[in-house]
Design a protein around this motif. Structure first.
Motif, PDB file in Angstrom:
ATOM      1  N   LEU A 342      32.965  42.284  45.299  1.00 26.81           N
ATOM      2  CA  LEU A 342      34.038  41.374  44.909  1.00 26.81           C
ATOM      3  C   LEU A 342      33.898  41.734  43.583  1.00 26.81           C
ATOM      4  N   ALA A 343      33.177  42.193  42.688  1.00 25.28           N
ATOM      5  CA  ALA A 343      32.730  42.298  41.296  1.00 25.28           C
ATOM      6  C   ALA A 343      34.383  43.584  41.258  1.00 25.28           C
ATOM      7  N   ASN A 344      34.086  44.691  42.276  1.00 25.80           N
ATOM      8  CA  ASN A 344      35.133  45.400  42.153  1.00 25.80           C
ATOM      9  C   ASN A 344      36.155  45.451  42.714  1.00 25.80           C
ATOM     10  N   ASN A 345      36.693  44.669  43.251  1.00 22.44           N
ATOM     11  CA  ASN A 345      37.990  43.457  43.713  1.00 22.44           C
ATOM     12  C   ASN A 345      38.395  42.742  43.615  1.00 22.44           C
ATOM     13  N   PRO A 346      38.839  41.912  41.861  1.00 23.24           N
ATOM     14  CA  PRO A 346      39.254  41.743  41.724  1.00 23.24           C
ATOM     15  C   PRO A 346      40.054  40.563  42.439  1.00 23.24           C
ATOM     16  N   SER A 347      40.713  40.929  43.268  1.00 22.41           N
ATOM     17  CA  SER A 347      42.254  40.807  44.069  1.00 22.41           C
ATOM     18  C   SER A 347      41.211  40.032  45.171  1.00 22.41           C
ATOM     19  N   VAL A 348      39.987  40.372  45.785  1.00 22.79           N
ATOM     20  CA  VAL A 348      39.605  39.768  46.998  1.00 22.79           C
ATOM     21  C   VAL A 348      39.295  38.661  46.350  1.00 22.79           C
ATOM     22  N   GLU A 349      38.525  38.547  45.453  1.00 21.50           N
ATOM     23  CA  GLU A 349      37.609  37.071  44.908  1.00 21.50           C
ATOM     24  C   GLU A 349      38.805  35.865  44.599  1.00 21.50           C
TER      25      GLU A 349
END
Length: 523
Positions: A342-349
């Motif tokens: 999630l930290a590497n894919n903020p849009s998913v977060e």
């Protein structure tokens, strides 16, 4: 003798006679030129030493190296070890082979004596058991976990630990701006939770001072030593065990820590039960309270495996330890990798946060939600599946056929051949998941109707496959959703700059260097 043992502590005994081999290999390898290295990652088979030099060269990245070799070799590979040490094995990540081994021809692939030697610390628990004992374990575990009282206990235990253990620590770190090893926090959380569920005891390892609980830390030493046993010749790790050195020394101390934690809990519960019977101190119309340990002890009473007090204690120790392994390591590992992804894919977060707000509208301020409400978090479920696909907590499965067999891939294997199924590699195969197999895409788990897509377990074996599919799968998803939603709703997590992240070389895919983060409170 003390001097020799000191030397062997810093340099495992197996490397003493392999250092020269490694130097020879490097010299020969360099002579072969850069072009050859670019063409293939498949290891060279050397006289006497087999493929061991390549294994040593990649010992710091075993799981990724195995994935590269399996990718190039079509999903199944025959590893040749030392010619005099019986360390040959077959490694596969081919879904057809996995389905055949774990389901279609299940009876020919028991755990077997070799598995029990490696995993002797688990005793006669469900992970080691075969045949009648395994059937007894599975039947009893299913009956207890499907009890409505147990499901209610899961819900109350998890939320109590979130509110009294997890959130206060995260809040303190967010206020002070201090860094935190989130992997350590998740491991403490799941240890306390599973201990409460199956032993009716909370060690409170997840508290502000983060106390040192030997049993909680013993799990990490155990899983490293168990992978070590898969690779080394049996004679080498048995010699280390006899001398009390290296990873075997840590494993022995872990064994002691488990026994010192579990046996007193079981003995105390037996004393409580005897006191109730002796004094008849329960009021006639007062229903008994429910706890997991009592439920398991009652269920095993009628079996032939616990006829004496000592046998009962040993069987319950093994049963509880197996359940603790399943509940502590797998869930904490999945949560750790989820938050890194999630930290590497903020849009998913952002999408998960929006789902929490829209699907759980009553959460104007954060409050616990029920098991049924957790099922509304479809996108979060998809994200968890993606984390489990890329980083399955249990990296591999170890099997050995009773009779010679031919796998669907066409490979013939002799009886008692060591067979390793790489679950880690399966999630990274383009032939299985497509060209975007290394991408973190929760959408691949969601149907056009907005529901969870169920992939066959022989394609997605994060919870194993066939008759030995994990009994606690639903419980794990419930727990992970409760923890993940609690954190995502209240905090944003940022990985510490420059912090190295890589899978550990153990049977559980933990982060090798922990997971150092900072937390920021959401408005």
């Amino acid at each position: 003798m003390a001097s020799i043992q000191s030397d062997l502590e810093t340099l495992p005994i197996v490397l003493l006679f392999l250092c020269l081999i490694f130097l020879i290999y490097n010299y020969s390898y360099n002579l072969s030129g850069k072009e050859r290295r670019k063409k293939s990652c498949l290891p060279t088979t050397w006289p006497i030493f087999g493929m061991l030099p390549a294994l040593l060269e990649n010992c710091h990245r075993l799981h990724d190296y195995a994935t590269e070799v399996l990718e190039e070799s079509g999903g199944t590979f025959e590893y040749k070890g030392l010619s005099f040490a019986n360390t040959d094995m077959v490694i596969t990540c081919d879904p057809a082979n996995v389905h055949y081994i774990l389901s279609k021809n299940f009876s020919n692939y028991p755990k077997g004596p070799k598995f029990r030697k490696i995993f002797d610390i688990l005793g006669d628990g469900i992970f080691n058991a075969d045949s009648e004992l395994w059937e007894i374990h599975r039947k009893i575990t299913l009956s207890v976990m499907h009890n409505p009282n147990f499901l209610k206990l899961v819900e109350t235990t998890v939320w109590e630990k979130v509110e009294k253990g997890l959130l206060p620590i995260l809040e303190n770190c967010a206020k002070t701006g201090s860094q935190l090893d989130l992997q350590n926090i998740f491991q403490r959380f799941t240890f306390d939770s599973i201990s409460k569920l199956v032993l009716d005891h909370d060690s409170c390892s997840l508290s502000m001072d983060l106390p040192n609980i030997p049993c909680e830390r013993a799990f990490n030493d155990t899983v490293e030593a168990l992978l070590h046993r898969h690779i080394l010749p049996e004679s080498c790790w048995k010699l280390q065990k006899w001398l009390g050195i290296g990873k075997e020394k840590k494993l022995r101390k872990a064994w002691e820590a488990f026994d010192q934690f579990i046996y007193p809990c079981i003995s105390l519960k037996l004393q409580e039960q005897q006191l109730v019977v002796k004094t008849n101190n329960r009021k006639e119309n007062q229903p008994p309270g429910f706890d997991g340990l009592t439920a398991f002890m009652e269920a095993y009473k009628g079996t032939t495996w616990s006829t004496t007090t000592d046998a009962k204690l040993m069987l319950m120790r093994d049963t509880m330890l197996n359940l603790m392994f399943a509940g502590r390591d797998t869930t904490s590992t999945a949560l750790t990798w989820l938050f890194w992804l999630l930290a590497n894919n903020p849009s998913v977060e952002d999408k998960i946060l929006e789902e929490i707000k829209t699907k759980l509208m009553h959460l104007k301020n954060w409050s616990p939600f029920s098991v049924e409400e957790s099922r509304k978090l479809v996108y979060l479920h998809g994200a968890l599946c993606e984390a489990l696909r890329l980083f399955p907590p249990v990296a591999l499965e170890h099997k050995a056929p009773v009779q010679a067999d031919t796998l669907p891939s066409g490979l013939h294997i002799d009886a008692n051949t060591k067979l390793i199924i790489s679950f880690y590699s399966m999630g990274r195969m383009e032939s299985i998941w497509g060209k975007d197999c290394l991408e973190f895409r929760p959408e691949r788990w969601i149907s056009g109707q907005g529901r969870i897509k169920h992939e066959p377990s022989f394609k997605f074996p994060a919870f194993n496959a066939g008759p030995r599919t994990c009994i606690g799968k639903d419980m794990a998803f419930i727990q992970m959703k409760m923890v993940a939603a609690s954190i995502i709703y209240n905090y944003h997590i940022q990985v510490l700059a420059g912090h190295p992240v890589s899978p550990s070389d153990s049977i559980i895919i933990q982060m090798k260097h922990g997971f150092m983060v900072r937390l920021f409170k959401r408005n």
